[in-house]
Design a protein around this motif. Structure first.
Motif, mmCIF file in Angstrom:
data_model
loop_
_atom_site.group_PDB
_atom_site.id
_atom_site.type_symbol
_atom_site.label_atom_id
_atom_site.label_comp_id
_atom_site.label_asym_id
_atom_site.label_seq_id
_atom_site.Cartn_x
_atom_site.Cartn_y
_atom_site.Cartn_z
ATOM 1 N N PRO A 7 0.672 -1.498 0.268
ATOM 2 C CA PRO A 7 0.204 0.219 0.144
ATOM 3 C C PRO A 7 0.607 1.062 0.310
ATOM 4 O O PRO A 7 1.269 1.358 0.758
ATOM 5 N N VAL A 8 0.326 2.468 -0.931
ATOM 6 C CA VAL A 8 1.916 3.157 -0.794
ATOM 7 C C VAL A 8 1.086 4.425 -0.231
ATOM 8 O O VAL A 8 -0.306 4.634 0.333
ATOM 9 N N MET A 9 2.157 5.010 0.382
ATOM 10 C CA MET A 9 1.725 6.338 1.622
ATOM 11 C C MET A 9 0.658 5.871 2.735
ATOM 12 O O MET A 9 -0.345 7.087 3.258
ATOM 13 N N ILE A 10 0.941 4.371 3.565
ATOM 14 C CA ILE A 10 0.070 4.208 3.929
ATOM 15 C C ILE A 10 0.071 5.546 5.247
ATOM 16 O O ILE A 10 -0.989 5.177 5.767
ATOM 17 N N ASN A 11 1.093 5.966 5.356
ATOM 18 C CA ASN A 11 0.989 5.786 7.314
ATOM 19 C C ASN A 11 0.292 7.860 6.662
ATOM 20 O O ASN A 11 0.084 7.964 7.572
ATOM 21 N N GLU A 12 0.976 8.391 5.495
ATOM 22 C CA GLU A 12 0.137 9.710 5.457
ATOM 23 C C GLU A 12 -1.310 9.194 5.778
ATOM 24 O O GLU A 12 -2.506 10.244 6.138
ATOM 25 N N LYS A 284 -3.823 21.346 0.586
ATOM 26 C CA LYS A 284 -3.679 22.964 -0.280
ATOM 27 C C LYS A 284 -2.992 22.331 -1.404
ATOM 28 O O LYS A 284 -3.260 23.277 -2.754
ATOM 29 N N LYS A 285 -1.852 21.467 -1.016
ATOM 30 C CA LYS A 285 -0.876 20.712 -2.331
ATOM 31 C C LYS A 285 -1.066 18.917 -2.194
ATOM 32 O O LYS A 285 -1.259 19.074 -1.047
ATOM 33 N N PRO A 286 -1.490 18.522 -3.277
ATOM 34 C CA PRO A 286 -0.887 17.009 -2.722
ATOM 35 C C PRO A 286 -0.075 16.692 -2.446
ATOM 36 O O PRO A 286 1.393 16.784 -1.983
ATOM 37 N N LEU A 287 -0.268 15.311 -1.279
ATOM 38 C CA LEU A 287 1.080 14.848 -0.798
ATOM 39 C C LEU A 287 2.077 13.868 -1.621
ATOM 40 O O LEU A 287 0.859 13.688 -2.189
ATOM 41 N N ARG A 288 3.248 13.946 -1.919
ATOM 42 C CA ARG A 288 4.282 12.841 -2.477
ATOM 43 C C ARG A 288 4.589 12.211 -1.370
ATOM 44 O O ARG A 288 5.182 12.278 -0.407
ATOM 45 N N PRO A 289 4.848 10.989 -1.902
ATOM 46 C CA PRO A 289 5.352 10.067 -0.538
ATOM 47 C C PRO A 289 7.259 10.280 -0.817
ATOM 48 O O PRO A 289 7.607 11.454 -1.519
ATOM 49 N N LYS A 290 7.682 9.806 0.404
ATOM 50 C CA LYS A 290 8.388 10.178 1.137
ATOM 51 C C LYS A 290 9.925 9.414 -0.255
ATOM 52 O O LYS A 290 9.606 8.355 -0.749
ATOM 53 N N ASP A 291 10.692 9.897 0.480
ATOM 54 C CA ASP A 291 12.177 9.534 -0.339
ATOM 55 C C ASP A 291 12.464 8.263 -0.047
ATOM 56 O O ASP A 291 12.524 6.998 -0.970
ATOM 57 N N PHE A 292 12.662 7.755 1.219
ATOM 58 C CA PHE A 292 12.790 6.472 1.238
ATOM 59 C C PHE A 292 11.949 5.036 0.460
ATOM 60 O O PHE A 292 11.687 4.316 0.490
ATOM 61 N N GLU A 293 10.644 5.644 1.492
ATOM 62 C CA GLU A 293 8.885 4.816 0.769
ATOM 63 C C GLU A 293 9.618 4.480 -1.193
ATOM 64 O O GLU A 293 9.420 3.937 -1.651
ATOM 65 N N ILE A 294 9.886 5.340 -2.111
ATOM 66 C CA ILE A 294 10.301 5.881 -3.573
ATOM 67 C C ILE A 294 11.468 4.438 -3.560
ATOM 68 O O ILE A 294 11.370 3.596 -4.156
ATOM 69 N N LYS A 304 0.397 10.677 -5.707
ATOM 70 C CA LYS A 304 -0.222 12.515 -5.406
ATOM 71 C C LYS A 304 -0.977 11.732 -4.008
ATOM 72 O O LYS A 304 -2.202 10.901 -4.587
ATOM 73 N N LEU A 305 -1.392 12.130 -3.106
ATOM 74 C CA LEU A 305 -2.014 11.974 -2.139
ATOM 75 C C LEU A 305 -3.258 12.842 -1.962
ATOM 76 O O LEU A 305 -2.704 14.588 -1.295
ATOM 77 N N ARG A 306 -4.616 13.399 -2.266
ATOM 78 C CA ARG A 306 -5.432 14.572 -1.878
ATOM 79 C C ARG A 306 -6.593 13.982 -1.031
ATOM 80 O O ARG A 306 -6.843 13.418 -0.841
ATOM 81 N N VAL A 307 -6.357 15.263 0.110
ATOM 82 C CA VAL A 307 -7.608 14.589 1.285
ATOM 83 C C VAL A 307 -8.558 16.511 0.767
ATOM 84 O O VAL A 307 -8.576 17.506 1.395
ATOM 85 N N ALA A 308 -10.030 15.321 1.267
ATOM 86 C CA ALA A 308 -11.598 16.869 1.085
ATOM 87 C C ALA A 308 -12.537 16.444 2.316
ATOM 88 O O ALA A 308 -11.933 15.283 2.506
ATOM 89 N N LYS A 309 -12.414 17.010 3.407
ATOM 90 C CA LYS A 309 -13.829 16.996 4.087
ATOM 91 C C LYS A 309 -14.827 17.520 3.862
ATOM 92 O O LYS A 309 -15.369 18.143 3.898
ATOM 93 N N LYS A 310 -16.016 16.354 4.281
ATOM 94 C CA LYS A 310 -17.487 17.401 3.850
ATOM 95 C C LYS A 310 -17.809 18.183 5.162
ATOM 96 O O LYS A 310 -17.602 17.941 6.290
ATOM 97 N N ILE A 311 -18.433 19.421 4.760
ATOM 98 C CA ILE A 311 -18.926 20.151 6.141
ATOM 99 C C ILE A 311 -20.565 20.312 5.806
ATOM 100 O O ILE A 311 -20.782 20.193 4.951
#
Length: 311
Positions: A7-12, A284-294, A304-311
């Motif tokens: 799984p990619v970017m699991i910690n994020e 605000k900007k997509p998160l990218r995987p860290k170098d060690f993960e790559i 690229k990881l994007r997150v939005a919250k329902k309001i």
């Protein structure tokens, strides 16, 4: 069956989940179950719904269900997410997070019989589940102009016309039977200086065929709109994408629903130019995987990881 998917970017992904309450969660792209397992191990889960169109995912879900009781699997396209929930015992539930990992599973890529890989010889299939046609039918029956448009629009392949022309030439002699034959045609169609690029010469064409076979972009557009209605207040849409067309759809949808940009886009679902603001963008900007993960998992490099919250 060995589960090769990481799984990619699991910690994020986990960093956005609430830790102080029991949560309802949908893993809309279950795959090998990497996200679901990590979340079930660490969070208080009331219900976890897993969805995947690929029948192979049932094998990995069964292993997980031997340990956890509060989980359920639907072998279906995620574009039907609302129907699946509304016609189930969870119809009265709202969800605290819905996660999409839009990448191709390593379990699909590494199985040459699935036809996703240009590295290994296999049939020209590329079906993730139920689809009306496969890559063989496209490559061997679509006309030159249609092939070129698919490669250019869905793979962003600038040499699409030359590749399509050479495919037509080859298939007039004999059908193009497997992934290696197609990959060789693509390599010979590209200029010599393309060999110096980091990605394999066939990457973009194989991506385009896979997207077309599985109607991936339209599936994503439908799923985004339907998922929002299933979220609880402050519920999260957590989306990991791996190529620019998918990321653009997610970005435009988040912008549109957050009031950041009131304009139509060909990548958006059929929405009016005006409408209620229903989401708040968290990243605000997509998160990218860290170098060690790559370094540990090169397939994560384009995530690229994007997150939005329902309001």
């Amino acid at each position: 069956m060995i589960n090769n998917h990481i799984p990619v970017m699991i910690n994020e992904v986990k960093s956005f989940l609430p830790i102080n309450k029991n949560i309802n969660l949908i893993d809309a792209t279950f795959g090998g179950g990497g996200y679901s397992k990590a979340i079930l191990d660490e969070f208080n889960i009331k219900n976890l719904i897993a969805i995947d169109r690929d029948p192979i995912s049932k094998i990995f879900f069964k292993k997980l269900s031997n340990k956890y009781q509060n989980i359920e699997f639907f072998n279906q396209k995620f574009s039907k997410i609302d129907e699946l929930i509304c016609n189930s015992k969870y119809s009265n539930e709202k969800f605290d997070a819905i996660i999409f990992d839009l990448g191709v599973s390593s379990n699909q890529i590494d199985n040459s019989e699935r036809g996703f890989s240009f590295q290994n010889k296999g049939p020209l299939d590329m079906k993730m589940g139920s689809s009306s046609l496969n890559a063989y039918e496209i490559v061997n029956s679509f006309d030159e102009n249609k092939l070129s448009n698919i490669f250019f629009k869905l793979g962003e392949e600038k040499h699409s016309r030359r590749i399509a022309k050479n495919i037509i030439k080859k298939r007039t002699i004999k059908p193009i039977d497997n992934t290696k034959e197609l990959s060789d045609i693509i390599k010979k169609s590209l200029p010599f200086n393309n060999a110096k690029k980091k990605i394999h010469p066939a990457t973009k064409v194989f991506q385009a065929l896979r997207i077309y076979v599985n109607d991936e972009l339209n599936e994503l557009k439908k799923a985004l709109e339907k998922s929002e209605s299933l979220l609880a207040q402050n519920g999260l849409l957590i989306i990991v994408s791996f190529q620019s067309l998918e990321d653009r759809i997610v970005k435009d949808y988040f912008n549109h629903k957050s009031g950041k940009r009131w304009r139509s886009s060909r990548h958006l679902p059929d929405l009016g130019d005006l409408g209620p603001i229903t989401l708040k963008i968290i990243t605000k900007k997509p998160l990218r995987p860290k170098d060690f993960e790559i370094n540990n998992n090169p397939r994560s490099r384009s995530a690229k990881l994007r997150v939005a919250k329902k309001i």
